[in-house]
Design a protein around this motif. Structure first.
Motif, mmCIF file in Angstrom:
data_model
loop_
_atom_site.group_PDB
_atom_site.id
_atom_site.type_symbol
_atom_site.label_atom_id
_atom_site.label_comp_id
_atom_site.label_asym_id
_atom_site.label_seq_id
_atom_site.Cartn_x
_atom_site.Cartn_y
_atom_site.Cartn_z
ATOM 1 N N ALA A 1 1.651 0.622 15.739
ATOM 2 C CA ALA A 1 2.385 0.227 14.535
ATOM 3 C C ALA A 1 1.656 -0.888 13.797
ATOM 4 N N TRP A 2 1.130 -1.853 14.539
ATOM 5 C CA TRP A 2 0.378 -2.948 13.914
ATOM 6 C C TRP A 2 -0.890 -2.420 13.241
ATOM 7 N N ALA A 3 -1.629 -1.551 13.944
ATOM 8 C CA ALA A 3 -2.869 -1.011 13.383
ATOM 9 C C ALA A 3 -2.602 -0.242 12.098
ATOM 10 N N PHE A 4 -1.513 0.533 12.069
ATOM 11 C CA PHE A 4 -1.198 1.254 10.835
ATOM 12 C C PHE A 4 -0.835 0.281 9.718
ATOM 13 N N SER A 5 -0.091 -0.781 10.046
ATOM 14 C CA SER A 5 0.356 -1.725 9.028
ATOM 15 C C SER A 5 -0.801 -2.402 8.315
ATOM 16 N N ILE A 6 -1.885 -2.692 9.038
ATOM 17 C CA ILE A 6 -3.011 -3.377 8.408
ATOM 18 C C ILE A 6 -4.075 -2.405 7.902
ATOM 19 N N SER A 7 -3.849 -1.104 8.103
ATOM 20 C CA SER A 7 -4.812 -0.104 7.652
ATOM 21 C C SER A 7 -4.709 0.105 6.143
ATOM 22 N N ARG A 8 -5.666 0.823 5.614
ATOM 23 C CA ARG A 8 -5.663 1.126 4.186
ATOM 24 C C ARG A 8 -4.407 1.888 3.790
ATOM 25 N N HIS A 9 -4.000 2.845 4.642
ATOM 26 C CA HIS A 9 -2.796 3.621 4.341
ATOM 27 C C HIS A 9 -1.548 2.751 4.406
ATOM 28 N N GLY A 10 -1.502 1.838 5.381
ATOM 29 C CA GLY A 10 -0.350 0.954 5.487
ATOM 30 C C GLY A 10 -0.224 0.033 4.289
ATOM 31 N N LEU A 11 -1.342 -0.542 3.842
ATOM 32 C CA LEU A 11 -1.325 -1.413 2.671
ATOM 33 C C LEU A 11 -0.884 -0.649 1.430
ATOM 34 N N ALA A 12 -1.418 0.567 1.278
ATOM 35 C CA ALA A 12 -1.051 1.376 0.115
ATOM 36 C C ALA A 12 0.426 1.748 0.146
ATOM 37 N N LEU A 13 0.937 2.047 1.338
ATOM 38 C CA LEU A 13 2.340 2.443 1.449
ATOM 39 C C LEU A 13 3.266 1.284 1.108
ATOM 40 N N ARG A 14 2.932 0.071 1.552
ATOM 41 C CA ARG A 14 3.772 -1.078 1.211
ATOM 42 C C ARG A 14 3.687 -1.414 -0.269
ATOM 43 N N ALA A 15 2.522 -1.184 -0.852
ATOM 44 C CA ALA A 15 2.401 -1.377 -2.300
ATOM 45 C C ALA A 15 3.300 -0.393 -3.040
ATOM 46 N N ALA A 16 3.343 0.853 -2.541
ATOM 47 C CA ALA A 16 4.217 1.856 -3.154
ATOM 48 C C ALA A 16 5.682 1.530 -2.916
ATOM 49 N N ARG A 17 5.973 0.915 -1.780
ATOM 50 C CA ARG A 17 7.351 0.501 -1.493
ATOM 51 C C ARG A 17 7.811 -0.582 -2.458
ATOM 52 N N ASP A 18 6.956 -1.568 -2.704
ATOM 53 C CA ASP A 18 7.345 -2.714 -3.520
ATOM 54 C C ASP A 18 7.242 -2.435 -5.021
ATOM 55 N N SER B 1 -2.268 2.841 -10.004
ATOM 56 C CA SER B 1 -3.514 2.363 -9.399
ATOM 57 C C SER B 1 -4.215 3.428 -8.566
ATOM 58 N N GLY B 2 -3.646 4.610 -8.513
ATOM 59 C CA GLY B 2 -4.277 5.716 -7.809
ATOM 60 C C GLY B 2 -3.758 5.974 -6.418
ATOM 61 N N VAL B 3 -2.660 5.328 -6.023
ATOM 62 C CA VAL B 3 -2.083 5.558 -4.696
ATOM 63 C C VAL B 3 -1.325 6.879 -4.695
ATOM 64 N N ASP B 4 -1.685 7.757 -3.772
ATOM 65 C CA ASP B 4 -0.956 9.012 -3.597
ATOM 66 C C ASP B 4 0.241 8.724 -2.686
ATOM 67 N N ILE B 5 1.389 8.450 -3.289
ATOM 68 C CA ILE B 5 2.557 7.993 -2.540
ATOM 69 C C ILE B 5 3.007 9.032 -1.523
ATOM 70 N N THR B 6 3.024 10.283 -1.906
ATOM 71 C CA THR B 6 3.446 11.344 -0.990
ATOM 72 C C THR B 6 2.538 11.399 0.240
ATOM 73 N N ARG B 7 1.249 11.241 0.005
ATOM 74 C CA ARG B 7 0.282 11.344 1.106
ATOM 75 C C ARG B 7 0.423 10.183 2.085
ATOM 76 N N VAL B 8 0.512 8.958 1.567
ATOM 77 C CA VAL B 8 0.588 7.814 2.483
ATOM 78 C C VAL B 8 1.929 7.794 3.215
ATOM 79 N N ARG B 9 2.982 8.268 2.572
ATOM 80 C CA ARG B 9 4.263 8.396 3.281
ATOM 81 C C ARG B 9 4.152 9.420 4.395
ATOM 82 N N LEU B 10 3.456 10.504 4.117
ATOM 83 C CA LEU B 10 3.310 11.557 5.123
ATOM 84 C C LEU B 10 2.529 11.052 6.332
ATOM 85 N N VAL B 11 1.494 10.265 6.103
ATOM 86 C CA VAL B 11 0.720 9.697 7.215
ATOM 87 C C VAL B 11 1.622 8.849 8.100
#
Length: 358
Positions: free
Chosen positions: A186-203, A211-221
């Motif tokens: 869980a920690w590794a995902f949170s600091i990963s590129r996908h985790g950062l992008a997902l939190r950006a999409a959340r906020d 900015s080019g974040v594929d929200i569906t894709r990062v949620r799926l990961v």
């Protein structure tokens, strides 16, 4: 910069793992079988709640269906570890290769995680296109669907009957290792590129999308990774009690795990673990009181159902006075870096970029 953030934030899973190790050592030193089982239950709850956090905490989408993946993993444990003769009696519809298969429990746990991850990918390909309350309701529909299928598939899941014969693992160490691994994943995902992008999409979903974040894709990961954690946890849960039924992984476990995540803080890995420890302690005390305690020449016992009422009351109080949970969006190590000057490497500014993973 990413390496600096990783070095700093790794203190969080290390501290949480140390806390879990302390519980394991306490169970080992106590030598009490009931306390040993209590600690095993706590480690399993940690796995489930951390699995929930991996998706809910990073995406902001409330999922009521993740226990379905635990159900999938639990039945994989039944299909792959029970003696062939017993499988032939309770689940005669299994294919011959699966009927003859007999794996060690840890291999079954990995297989359960992989099986759950596959179905998380299948379900998530559709569900992750939804947002807000629609996504939450859809995840609950997924839970109901899995429960209905497993409750009626007589020849493969024994329907609502208990599937017994799963080898029981009593020692705490495999569960401790699994809980620590789930925390680090869980920690590794949170600091990963996908985790950062997902939190950006959340906020800020609009800004993230622009900015080019594929929200569906990062949620799926996140959905697939969390599903794998839940599936492995479900397999280990089956090995902790020696049997499975569809209702074992349904509304009761869903409510309990979500309660723990809400109480601890949905936006914090530390909150996920601390919420488990707090509510698990409360549940164990209430179970003890429901069973009855001797006071002098008399006895005292709480009526049945007090556990559920207490969980509800705690959730209401937390939502009233601490809506973000006990930890909010911060981690145990957060205060260490608050004294640093803004703008310096590893300062609080950088931690905000990682969704407060300090």
């Amino acid at each position: 910069m990413a390496r600096s953030v990783a070095r700093r934030t790794i203190l969080t899973p290390i501290l949480l793992s140390s806390l879990l190790v302390a519980f394991a050592l306490a169970a080992w030193l106590a030598g009490s079988r009931p306390f040993n089982q209590t600690v095993i239950d706590i480690f399993l709850q940690v796995i489930f709640v951390v699995g929930l956090f991996t998706f809910i905490g990073n995406s902001g989408v409330i999922s009521f269906g993740h226990i379905a993946f635990a159900c999938l993993g639990g039945y994989v444990a039944a299909w792959t570890t029970i003696k062939p003769m017993m499988k032939g009696i309770s689940m005669p519809g299994l294919p011959n290769w699966l009927m003859q298969l007999e794996l060690p429990f840890w291999v079954a746990a990995l297989a359960g995680g992989a099986f759950a991850a596959f179905w998380a990918l299948v379900f998530g390909a559709v569900l992750m296109r939804l947002s807000g309350i629609a996504a939450s309701i859809a995840t609950f529909a997924m839970l109901a669907m899995v429960n209905s299928i497993y409750s009626n598939w007589d020849s493969v899941t024994a329907a609502t009957s208990s599937v017994v014969g799963i080898p029981i693992v009593r020692t705490v160490w495999p569960y401790l290792i699994a809980a620590i691994l789930s925390v680090f994943v869980a920690w590794a995902f949170s600091i990963s590129r996908h985790g950062l992008a997902l939190r950006a999409a959340r906020d800020e979903p609009t800004a993230a999308s622009a900015s080019g974040v594929d929200i569906t894709r990062v949620r799926l990961v996140a959905f697939v990774i969390s599903g794998a954690i839940m599936g492995a946890g479900g397999a280990l849960y089956a090995h902790s009690i020696g049997l499975v039924t569809p209702d074992t992984f349904y509304l009761g476990l869903t409510f309990t795990t979500l309660s723990m995540l809400v109480v601890g803080g949905m936006g914090s890995l530390s909150g996920a673990v601390i919420g488990v420890l707090i509510l698990s302690s409360l549940i164990q005390v209430l179970r003890w009181l429901e069973a009855g305690v001797t006071i002098g020449e008399g006895s005292f016992a709480l009526p049945g159902g007090v556990q559920e009422i207490a969980l509800g009351v705690v959730m209401i109080l937390i939502l009233m006075f601490r809506p973000a949970g006990i930890m909010g969006n911060s981690e145990l190590t957060g205060r260490i870096f608050r004294s640093e000057k803004p703008g310096t490497p590893g300062s609080n500014d950088a931690s905000q970029t990682t969704g407060d993973q300090r």
